[in-house]
Write a protein that holds these residues in place. Structure first.
Motif, PDB file in Angstrom:
ATOM      1  N   LEU A   1      -5.281  16.091  72.368  1.00 44.74           N
ATOM      2  CA  LEU A   1      -6.214  16.709  73.298  1.00 44.74           C
ATOM      3  C   LEU A   1      -7.330  17.434  72.560  1.00 44.74           C
ATOM      4  O   LEU A   1      -8.478  17.363  72.934  1.00 44.74           O
ATOM      5  CB  LEU A   1      -5.465  17.680  74.223  1.00 44.74           C
ATOM      6  CG  LEU A   1      -6.280  18.324  75.328  1.00 44.74           C
ATOM      7  CD1 LEU A   1      -6.879  17.260  76.231  1.00 44.74           C
ATOM      8  CD2 LEU A   1      -5.435  19.261  76.137  1.00 44.74           C
ATOM      9  N   GLY A   2      -7.035  18.113  71.489  1.00 43.44           N
ATOM     10  CA  GLY A   2      -8.047  18.843  70.739  1.00 43.44           C
ATOM     11  C   GLY A   2      -9.021  17.945  70.012  1.00 43.44           C
ATOM     12  O   GLY A   2     -10.070  18.388  69.590  1.00 43.44           O
ATOM     13  N   GLU A   3      -8.707  16.667  69.876  1.00 37.63           N
ATOM     14  CA  GLU A   3      -9.576  15.744  69.167  1.00 37.63           C
ATOM     15  C   GLU A   3     -10.537  15.004  70.091  1.00 37.63           C
ATOM     16  O   GLU A   3     -11.397  14.279  69.627  1.00 37.63           O
ATOM     17  CB  GLU A   3      -8.738  14.713  68.406  1.00 37.63           C
ATOM     18  CG  GLU A   3      -7.873  15.325  67.343  1.00 37.63           C
ATOM     19  CD  GLU A   3      -6.916  14.323  66.737  1.00 37.63           C
ATOM     20  OE1 GLU A   3      -6.328  14.652  65.704  1.00 37.63           O
ATOM     21  OE2 GLU A   3      -6.747  13.225  67.296  1.00 37.63           O
ATOM     22  N   VAL A   4     -10.438  15.204  71.384  1.00 36.25           N
ATOM     23  CA  VAL A   4     -11.270  14.463  72.328  1.00 36.25           C
ATOM     24  C   VAL A   4     -12.746  14.811  72.128  1.00 36.25           C
ATOM     25  O   VAL A   4     -13.581  13.938  72.000  1.00 36.25           O
ATOM     26  CB  VAL A   4     -10.838  14.738  73.785  1.00 36.25           C
ATOM     27  CG1 VAL A   4     -11.811  14.128  74.758  1.00 36.25           C
ATOM     28  CG2 VAL A   4      -9.447  14.195  74.015  1.00 36.25           C
ATOM     29  N   ALA A   5     -13.071  16.084  72.096  1.00 38.59           N
ATOM     30  CA  ALA A   5     -14.459  16.500  71.907  1.00 38.59           C
ATOM     31  C   ALA A   5     -14.659  16.914  70.458  1.00 38.59           C
ATOM     32  O   ALA A   5     -13.852  17.627  69.893  1.00 38.59           O
ATOM     33  CB  ALA A   5     -14.789  17.668  72.838  1.00 38.59           C
ATOM     34  N   GLU A   6     -15.740  16.465  69.878  1.00 36.86           N
ATOM     35  CA  GLU A   6     -16.028  16.817  68.502  1.00 36.86           C
ATOM     36  C   GLU A   6     -17.030  17.956  68.473  1.00 36.86           C
ATOM     37  O   GLU A   6     -18.069  17.900  67.824  1.00 36.86           O
ATOM     38  CB  GLU A   6     -16.560  15.597  67.760  1.00 36.86           C
ATOM     39  CG  GLU A   6     -15.546  14.477  67.710  1.00 36.86           C
ATOM     40  CD  GLU A   6     -16.114  13.224  67.071  1.00 36.86           C
ATOM     41  OE1 GLU A   6     -17.109  13.321  66.338  1.00 36.86           O
ATOM     42  OE2 GLU A   6     -15.563  12.161  67.321  1.00 36.86           O
ATOM     43  N   ALA A   7     -16.738  19.043  69.202  1.00 35.28           N
ATOM     44  CA  ALA A   7     -17.665  20.159  69.321  1.00 35.28           C
ATOM     45  C   ALA A   7     -17.610  21.091  68.125  1.00 35.28           C
ATOM     46  O   ALA A   7     -18.570  21.787  67.839  1.00 35.28           O
ATOM     47  CB  ALA A   7     -17.367  20.941  70.602  1.00 35.28           C
ATOM     48  N   ALA A   8     -16.504  21.136  67.416  1.00 37.08           N
ATOM     49  CA  ALA A   8     -16.358  22.066  66.306  1.00 37.08           C
ATOM     50  C   ALA A   8     -16.730  21.383  64.994  1.00 37.08           C
ATOM     51  O   ALA A   8     -16.336  20.266  64.730  1.00 37.08           O
ATOM     52  CB  ALA A   8     -14.923  22.571  66.245  1.00 37.08           C
ATOM     53  N   ASP A   9     -17.519  22.079  64.173  1.00 37.85           N
ATOM     54  CA  ASP A   9     -17.897  21.533  62.872  1.00 37.85           C
ATOM     55  C   ASP A   9     -16.759  21.690  61.873  1.00 37.85           C
ATOM     56  O   ASP A   9     -16.543  20.835  61.030  1.00 37.85           O
ATOM     57  CB  ASP A   9     -19.144  22.238  62.333  1.00 37.85           C
ATOM     58  CG  ASP A   9     -20.366  21.941  63.189  1.00 37.85           C
ATOM     59  OD1 ASP A   9     -21.271  22.787  63.222  1.00 37.85           O
ATOM     60  OD2 ASP A   9     -20.407  20.857  63.805  1.00 37.85           O
ATOM     61  N   GLU A  10     -16.040  22.808  61.966  1.00 36.68           N
ATOM     62  CA  GLU A  10     -14.943  23.067  61.049  1.00 36.68           C
ATOM     63  C   GLU A  10     -13.634  22.651  61.701  1.00 36.68           C
ATOM     64  O   GLU A  10     -13.406  22.925  62.876  1.00 36.68           O
ATOM     65  CB  GLU A  10     -14.888  24.550  60.701  1.00 36.68           C
ATOM     66  CG  GLU A  10     -16.125  25.047  59.993  1.00 36.68           C
ATOM     67  CD  GLU A  10     -16.062  26.540  59.742  1.00 36.68           C
ATOM     68  OE1 GLU A  10     -17.117  27.133  59.521  1.00 36.68           O
ATOM     69  OE2 GLU A  10     -14.953  27.093  59.777  1.00 36.68           O
ATOM     70  N   PRO A  11     -12.743  22.007  60.957  1.00 37.37           N
ATOM     71  CA  PRO A  11     -11.476  21.564  61.547  1.00 37.37           C
ATOM     72  C   PRO A  11     -10.585  22.717  61.990  1.00 37.37           C
ATOM     73  O   PRO A  11      -9.740  22.550  62.843  1.00 37.37           O
ATOM     74  CB  PRO A  11     -10.812  20.756  60.428  1.00 37.37           C
ATOM     75  CG  PRO A  11     -11.599  21.020  59.200  1.00 37.37           C
ATOM     76  CD  PRO A  11     -12.910  21.608  59.586  1.00 37.37           C
ATOM     77  N   THR A  12     -10.779  23.921  61.449  1.00 32.21           N
ATOM     78  CA  THR A  12      -9.911  25.042  61.812  1.00 32.21           C
ATOM     79  C   THR A  12     -10.391  25.780  63.055  1.00 32.21           C
ATOM     80  O   THR A  12      -9.656  26.540  63.642  1.00 32.21           O
ATOM     81  CB  THR A  12      -9.803  26.048  60.652  1.00 32.21           C
ATOM     82  OG1 THR A  12     -11.111  26.471  60.287  1.00 32.21           O
ATOM     83  CG2 THR A  12      -9.103  25.426  59.466  1.00 32.21           C
ATOM     84  N   SER A  13     -11.669  25.589  63.457  1.00 32.69           N
ATOM     85  CA  SER A  13     -12.165  26.296  64.636  1.00 32.69           C
ATOM     86  C   SER A  13     -11.890  25.466  65.884  1.00 32.69           C
ATOM     87  O   SER A  13     -11.988  24.245  65.870  1.00 32.69           O
ATOM     88  CB  SER A  13     -13.661  26.583  64.504  1.00 32.69           C
ATOM     89  OG  SER A  13     -14.380  25.384  64.461  1.00 32.69           O
ATOM     90  N   ALA A  14     -11.564  26.152  66.987  1.00 35.92           N
ATOM     91  CA  ALA A  14     -11.249  25.466  68.241  1.00 35.92           C
ATOM     92  C   ALA A  14     -12.542  25.127  68.972  1.00 35.92           C
ATOM     93  O   ALA A  14     -13.525  25.851  68.902  1.00 35.92           O
ATOM     94  CB  ALA A  14     -10.374  26.363  69.109  1.00 35.92           C
ATOM     95  N   ALA A  15     -12.526  24.010  69.684  1.00 40.49           N
ATOM     96  CA  ALA A  15     -13.675  23.629  70.502  1.00 40.49           C
ATOM     97  C   ALA A  15     -13.838  24.642  71.629  1.00 40.49           C
ATOM     98  O   ALA A  15     -12.851  25.148  72.163  1.00 40.49           O
ATOM     99  CB  ALA A  15     -13.455  22.229  71.063  1.00 40.49           C
ATOM    100  N   PRO A  16     -15.080  24.956  72.006  1.00 39.65           N
ATOM    101  CA  PRO A  16     -15.304  25.963  73.064  1.00 39.65           C
ATOM    102  C   PRO A  16     -14.610  25.622  74.377  1.00 39.65           C
ATOM    103  O   PRO A  16     -14.162  26.507  75.093  1.00 39.65           O
ATOM    104  CB  PRO A  16     -16.820  25.964  73.233  1.00 39.65           C
ATOM    105  CG  PRO A  16     -17.369  25.375  71.986  1.00 39.65           C
ATOM    106  CD  PRO A  16     -16.318  24.445  71.451  1.00 39.65           C
TER     107      PRO A  16
END
Length: 76
Positions: free
Chosen positions: A15-30
């Motif tokens: 689920l966290g990989e659906v949107a590529e909103a975060a530039d850093e892999p450790t930060s969560a998508a908004p």
């Protein structure tokens, strides 16, 4: 679970990989924060995530209000 089923489930994005909103892999998508807040603030309901071109574009929340109505004796 058969090996073919297991490989299909593993190949689907999390689920966290659906949107590529975060530039850093450790930060969560908004949108993850929005979904989390909506879920935490409701007792009964539905949160729907709308996706277009592998990106989260909309989050919908439908909340239910339930009343505990006592049933008369002998009726269900």
């Amino acid at each position: 679970m058969s090996n073919s089923t297991a490989s299909i489930r593993r190949s689907a994005p999390a689920l966290g990989e659906v949107a590529e909103a975060a530039d850093e892999p450790t930060s969560a998508a908004p949108w993850l924060t929005v979904v989390s807040d909506k879920v935490k603030s409701m007792r009964f309901g539905v949160v729907q995530i709308v996706i277009h071109d592998s990106k989260v574009v909309q989050i919908e929340r439908t909340e239910r209000t339930r009343f505990d109505v006592p049933q008369p004796a002998g009726r269900r």
